[in-house]
Design an enzyme around this catalytic site. Structure first.
Site, mmCIF file in Angstrom:
data_model
loop_
_atom_site.group_PDB
_atom_site.id
_atom_site.type_symbol
_atom_site.label_atom_id
_atom_site.label_comp_id
_atom_site.label_asym_id
_atom_site.label_seq_id
_atom_site.Cartn_x
_atom_site.Cartn_y
_atom_site.Cartn_z
ATOM 1 C CB CYS A 158 43.609 39.687 39.383
ATOM 2 S SG CYS A 158 43.328 41.390 38.907
ATOM 3 C CB CYS A 185 45.672 43.994 40.167
ATOM 4 S SG CYS A 185 43.878 43.843 40.247
#
Lengths: 132, 76
Positions: free
Chosen positions: B10, B13
């Site tokens: 994501c 991240c």
């Protein structure tokens, strides 16, 4: 595929909406088991994320850090001993909401097996409590 | 030193990985930065919210993007 989806649900991404951590006492009584069942059902409904409460007492770094990463902490205890809430506070966390199953009308004692009807009844009460 | 970035790929991240790599470069240390997208690996560490940063097996943060100053502190 279903297993992959199941696993994905066990870890929440912080990119999603606010993360509400649900910490049930899961104690050795009917109300403790009800506390855990409530956390499971709320997680399934997408109203929070069940977390590992025992890991708080065990000071497991991944669980402590995950707790720091939540936006809201809800302690779900079976009885007035409020072990889950106390464990969280002892670890330095502020509990935003505290639910105690006995305060919602379930008497401590009896069988560890929960009836579907009493789970449904408790879920209605818990949802009302959380909405207020 | 092994640095693991746990996450599903994501935006947070990816940002976390960028910050960690920048900290490593600025400190000039020898570290292996690995992106781990296997959810089971996160669960093995007790991590229930991502992104998370694990340095040599120790979970440093979960559910948040760390500041570069904080990462440098962990690496020093």
């Amino acid at each position: 595929m279903a297993e992959e989806l199941k696993m994905a649900e066990e870890v929440k991404c912080a990119c999603e909406a606010a993360i509400i951590g649900l910490y049930a006492c899961a104690g050795g009584s009917n109300v403790g088991q009800m506390a855990n069942k409530v956390a499971v059902e709320l997680t399934k409904q997408g109203k929070g994320k069940i977390m590992c409460t025992v890991g708080i007492g065990g000071a497991v770094s991944g669980i402590l850090k995950s707790t720091e990463g939540t936006d809201e902490i809800v302690a779900i205890d079976g009885c007035p001993l409020i072990c889950a809430k106390k464990s969280l506070e002892r670890a330095g966390f502020t509990v935003d909401k505290s639910i105690v199953i006995t305060e919602l009308g379930m008497k401590k004692g009896g069988s560890l097996d929960l009836e579907e009807s009493e789970v449904n009844e408790m879920m209605n009460k818990v949802e009302s409590t959380l909405d207020n | 030193m092994k640095i693991e970035i746990l996450g599903t790929g994501c935006a947070k991240c990816k940002k976390t990985k960028e910050i960690v790599e920048q900290a490593v470069a600025e400190l000039g240390i020898d570290a292996e930065v690995v992106k781990v997208e296997d959810i089971n690996a996160a669960l093995d560490y007790g991590v229930m919210i991502t992104p998370a940063v694990v340095i040599d097996g120790d979970v440093k943060i979960a559910g948040k993007i760390p500041t570069i100053e904080k990462v440098k502190e962990w690496l020093s």
